[in-house]
Design an enzyme around this catalytic site. Structure first.
Site, PDB file in Angstrom:
ATOM      1  N   LEU A  65       0.876  -0.850   0.212  1.00  0.00           N
ATOM      2  CA  LEU A  65       0.258   0.045   0.044  1.00  0.00           C
ATOM      3  C   LEU A  65       0.767   0.761   0.263  1.00  0.00           C
ATOM      4  O   LEU A  65       0.653   1.980  -0.681  1.00  0.00           O
ATOM      5  CB  LEU A  65      -0.865  -0.340   1.273  1.00  0.00           C
ATOM      6  CG  LEU A  65      -2.274  -1.595   1.354  1.00  0.00           C
ATOM      7  CD1 LEU A  65      -3.097  -0.993   2.122  1.00  0.00           C
ATOM      8  CD2 LEU A  65      -2.785  -0.798  -0.309  1.00  0.00           C
ATOM      9  N   ASN A  96       7.163  -3.351   2.501  1.00  0.00           N
ATOM     10  CA  ASN A  96       7.990  -2.520   1.695  1.00  0.00           C
ATOM     11  C   ASN A  96       7.467  -1.267   1.998  1.00  0.00           C
ATOM     12  O   ASN A  96       7.006  -0.254   1.130  1.00  0.00           O
ATOM     13  CB  ASN A  96       7.836  -3.101   0.361  1.00  0.00           C
ATOM     14  CG  ASN A  96       6.318  -2.714  -0.160  1.00  0.00           C
ATOM     15  OD1 ASN A  96       5.686  -3.404   0.296  1.00  0.00           O
ATOM     16  ND2 ASN A  96       6.759  -2.780  -1.529  1.00  0.00           N
ATOM     17  N   ASP A 306      -1.385  -9.563  -5.974  1.00  0.00           N
ATOM     18  CA  ASP A 306       0.620  -8.637  -6.164  1.00  0.00           C
ATOM     19  C   ASP A 306      -0.150  -7.409  -6.287  1.00  0.00           C
ATOM     20  O   ASP A 306       1.150  -6.627  -6.779  1.00  0.00           O
ATOM     21  CB  ASP A 306       1.580  -9.702  -7.137  1.00  0.00           C
ATOM     22  CG  ASP A 306       2.980  -9.115  -6.677  1.00  0.00           C
ATOM     23  OD1 ASP A 306       2.983  -9.006  -4.985  1.00  0.00           O
ATOM     24  OD2 ASP A 306       3.215  -9.360  -7.107  1.00  0.00           O
ATOM     25  N   GLY A 325       6.047  -3.361 -10.779  1.00  0.00           N
ATOM     26  CA  GLY A 325       4.548  -3.606 -10.189  1.00  0.00           C
ATOM     27  C   GLY A 325       3.986  -3.274 -10.684  1.00  0.00           C
ATOM     28  O   GLY A 325       3.396  -2.715 -12.099  1.00  0.00           O
TER      29      GLY A 325
END
Length: 417
Positions: A65, A96, A306, A325
């Site tokens: 997030l 992360n 993911d 990402g």
């Protein structure tokens, strides 16, 4: 809120009402009654939707997030709202952020931020301090604070002895270690799957071997130490075969696959669009089919979005330089229904709770109402208007979807898309 959900088809093989169209009466967050045409004598609110289906609440084992530190990418409050409107009643939050979630105060912080949300947040603590792969983090303290597993998101642990010690240490409190698998030396400066497409486009390749070597190594370590290991987001046919073999030996290993690896291939890279730059990289059609087969035969335990929001400054740039990402919560269900049967999707979107030893909330009387609401019939195209996240880096823009999440009922709250 007290609610009667009208004319919903139950998709829950554990429920006595599986495959039936029923009304569900919920009082103070508990299922009070299930049946046909329930009378509303208590002035409950009512909800009805054409083609409505109900299942146990979906759970995503891998969501990033940003907050704390990267609130420009996503906040916890908005991220949980996105998850709810995408059909997820629970998410496991990757560590992360900035600072990394590697101590109990950081675990407390993110849990406090999520306290009143309909979608529940379960933090994953970093396995090593600052996710640097040098020293183990405060695993036991984080477990006591509410961390549900330990892993360094998107980072391979090069030090095999450290992973060995982590697997041994976590057995004292039944902890789960998550080990991302990618040999950084073999990956080198690679940015795309090594193969015909990367060669044609002149992109540096990441061979399947980079993942498979680490999967094999980590399974050897697990066989030596015992304990519980979860291998997230596998992407190759050989990885599926290695994990299948390990399970046959009786090793306590589970694994997940990301939605984009089940639906997309490296052929998408032809336009050098950085929305398709993910880690591990999109692989070939042969790998995609092997992953689908791994889901169908239950070698792969769960499917994750993911979800990894990334700001435009780190995506709108040269392919080599862009960050990895894609966001995935909003598109997860609609994309999966184009490649997998419904009941298998529901199983794989809920099995993460079993991996973490959460109690299963079967759809039956006197159980907590932890429900995902969805419909399965519509064909539609995913566009920017469907993105609810602050970041817009979706690999599924322009993709044809089938079926839609309608929302959730959880924690006594109804949230609709």
């Amino acid at each position: 809120m007290n609610l009667i959900i009208r004319k919903a088809k139950i998709v829950d093989p554990q429920s006595p009402f599986h495959d039936q169209i029923v009304d569900v009466k919920i009082t103070q967050g508990i299922i009070e009654e299930i049946g046909a045409s329930i009378l509303n004598i208590d002035t409950h609110q009512e909800f009805q939707h054409e083609g409505l289906h109900l299942s146990q609440g979906w759970f995503d084992m891998s969501v990033s997030l940003g907050e704390p530190g990267f609130e420009d990418r996503e906040t916890i409050t908005n991220g949980l709202n996105v998850a709810a409107k995408s059909g997820f009643t629970g998410i496991a939050l990757q560590p992360n952020s900035n600072p990394i979630i590697d101590n109990q105060s950081q675990v407390h912080f993110v849990k406090q931020k999520a306290a009143n949300s309909a979608t529940e947040l379960f933090p994953i603590g970093a396995l090593t301090k600052n996710s640097e792969g040098k020293d183990l983090a405060e695993l036991y303290d984080m477990k006591n604070a509410g961390a549900v597993a330990f892993g360094d998101y998107g980072k391979n642990l090069a030090n095999a002895n450290l992973l060995k010690i982590g697997l041994q240490y976590t057995q004292d409190f039944d902890g789960l270690v998550m080990a991302y698998c990618q040999d950084d030396n073999i990956k080198g400066n690679g940015v795309a799957n090594e193969g015909i497409v990367s060669t044609r486009l002149g992109l540096k390749g990441i061979p399947n071997l980079a993942e498979e070597l680490m999967v094999a190594r980590n399974l050897f370590l697990l066989e030596y130490t015992g304990g519980k290991l979860h291998i997230p987001t596998i992407s190759t046919a050989k990885s599926v075969a290695l994990i299948k073999e390990a399970k046959a030996k009786g090793l306590n290993v589970t694994c997940s696959v990301a939605v984009h690896h089940l639906v997309l291939t490296d052929e998408k890279l032809d336009g050098f669009d950085t929305r398709y730059k993910v880690s591990p990289p999109l692989r070939t059609e042969a790998d995609r089919k092997a992953l689908i087969a791994g889901v169908l035969d239950n070698t792969i335990d769960c499917i994750t979005s993911d979800h990894n929001p990334m700001d435009i400054e780190h995506k709108k740039m040269e392919f080599d330089l862009a960050k990895n990402g894609t966001i995935g919560l909003e598109s997860a269900f609609g994309a999966l229904l184009t490649v997998l049967p419904l009941e298998k999707i529901i199983k794989k979107l809920t099995f993460g709770k079993s991996i973490l030893n959460f109690e299963s909330q079967i759809i039956k009387k006197e159980n907590k109402a932890n429900l995902s609401l969805f419909q399965t019939d519509s064909d539609w195209t995913f566009t920017k208007e469907h993105i609810l996240s602050k970041s817009k880096n979706s690999a599924f823009l322009g993709q044809v979807m089938k079926g839609k999440a309608i929302g959730i009922y959880n924690q006594g709250k109804l949230v609709l898309a």
